[in-house]
Design an enzyme around this catalytic site. Structure first.
Site, PDB file in Angstrom:
ATOM      1  N   ARG A   1      -2.360 -14.861   4.308  1.00 18.84           N
ATOM      2  CA  ARG A   1      -3.029 -14.149   5.268  1.00 18.84           C
ATOM      3  C   ARG A   1      -2.460 -14.209   6.991  1.00 18.84           C
ATOM      4  NH1 ARG A   1      -6.612 -10.702   3.946  1.00 18.84           N
ATOM      5  NH2 ARG A   1      -8.045 -10.806   5.756  1.00 18.84           N
TER       6      ARG A   1
ATOM      7  N   HIS B   1      -2.255  -5.359   1.584  1.00 18.78           N
ATOM      8  CA  HIS B   1      -3.255  -5.938   1.378  1.00 18.78           C
ATOM      9  C   HIS B   1      -2.940  -7.300   0.699  1.00 18.78           C
ATOM     10  CE1 HIS B   1      -7.296  -6.918  -0.654  1.00 18.78           C
ATOM     11  NE2 HIS B   1      -6.679  -7.589  -1.589  1.00 18.78           N
TER      12      HIS B   1
ATOM     13  N   PHE C   1     -15.587   2.718   6.796  1.00 18.13           N
ATOM     14  CA  PHE C   1     -14.181   3.173   6.379  1.00 18.13           C
ATOM     15  C   PHE C   1     -14.082   3.393   5.009  1.00 18.13           C
ATOM     16  CE2 PHE C   1     -14.391  -1.444   7.044  1.00 18.13           C
ATOM     17  CZ  PHE C   1     -13.862  -1.848   5.840  1.00 18.13           C
TER      18      PHE C   1
ATOM     19  N   LYS D   1       0.829  -1.054  -0.013  1.00 17.98           N
ATOM     20  CA  LYS D   1      -0.090   0.157  -0.104  1.00 17.98           C
ATOM     21  C   LYS D   1       0.934   1.250   0.045  1.00 17.98           C
ATOM     22  CE  LYS D   1      -4.126  -1.998   2.127  1.00 17.98           C
ATOM     23  NZ  LYS D   1      -4.863  -2.240   3.446  1.00 17.98           N
TER      24      LYS D   1
ATOM     25  N   ARG E   1       2.579  -6.932   9.343  1.00 21.82           N
ATOM     26  CA  ARG E   1       1.821  -5.791   9.824  1.00 21.82           C
ATOM     27  C   ARG E   1       2.484  -5.519  11.178  1.00 21.82           C
ATOM     28  NH1 ARG E   1      -3.969  -7.400   7.286  1.00 21.82           N
ATOM     29  NH2 ARG E   1      -3.874  -6.273   5.485  1.00 21.82           N
TER      30      ARG E   1
ATOM     31  N   ASN F   1      -1.935   0.007   7.084  1.00 22.98           N
ATOM     32  CA  ASN F   1      -1.380  -1.273   7.486  1.00 22.98           C
ATOM     33  C   ASN F   1      -0.635  -2.019   6.453  1.00 22.98           C
ATOM     34  OD1 ASN F   1      -3.302  -2.470   5.796  1.00 22.98           O
ATOM     35  ND2 ASN F   1      -4.730  -3.009   7.234  1.00 22.98           N
TER      36      ASN F   1
ATOM     37  N   THR G   1      -5.488  -7.221  10.446  1.00 24.94           N
ATOM     38  CA  THR G   1      -5.627  -5.896   9.998  1.00 24.94           C
ATOM     39  C   THR G   1      -5.074  -4.762  10.883  1.00 24.94           C
ATOM     40  OG1 THR G   1      -7.483  -6.765   8.857  1.00 24.94           O
ATOM     41  CG2 THR G   1      -7.405  -4.501   8.953  1.00 24.94           C
TER      42      THR G   1
END
Length: 141
Positions: free
Chosen positions: A85, A115, A57, A9, A102, A112, A91
């Site tokens: 994951r 994705h 959000f 991100k 993260r 964070n 998250t």
């Protein structure tokens, strides 16, 4: 082999963590099949995250994802979706397990770092959002 999609991100790019995050991904046994650096417009970010359009959000997410460059990647590995994951963590980085991406690199639930697709079906759809069939072809290397 299963595939998943990830996006490094804008906060990851801004903090110059692309190399560190990719290193962690590759050390976990994932193979990078396709990768590009791009900048989403608010419209394309909204389309990508349309599944969240009714969530409170959503507006902030679209604004954040269009705030700077990001790096989408198609990754490949046995059990790629579930393993990825686990690798990225919860998250909210405050809740992410020690050693996850993260936990190590993210600052907040909103920013964070990364994705990861939540299912094999969504991984295929999401990969198609960023990559053509030709770009996503398996390359032996």
């Amino acid at each position: 082999m299963e595939r998943t999609l990830t996006i490094l991100k804008p906060d990851c790019v801004r903090k110059q963590l692309i190399g560190a995050v990719i290193d962690k991904i590759e050390r976990a046994g994932f193979r990078v099949v396709a990768m590009k650096k791009t900048k989403l417009t608010a419209q394309t970010a909204g389309e990508f995250y349309a599944v969240h359009s009714q969530r409170p959000f959503y507006g902030e997410l679209v604004e954040f994802m269009s705030s700077g460059p990001c790096v989408p990647m198609i990754l490949e590995k046995e059990n790629a979706v579930a393993d990825f994951r686990t690798l990225i963590g919860a998250t909210d980085p405050a809740e992410a397990a020690e050693g996850t991406i993260r936990n190590l690199f993210a600052d907040s639930k909103g920013e964070n770092i990364i994705h990861g697709s939540d299912s094999a079906e969504n991984a295929q759809i999401e990969a198609g959002f960023f990559f053509s069939t030709e770009e996503a072809v398996r390359v032996n290397n």
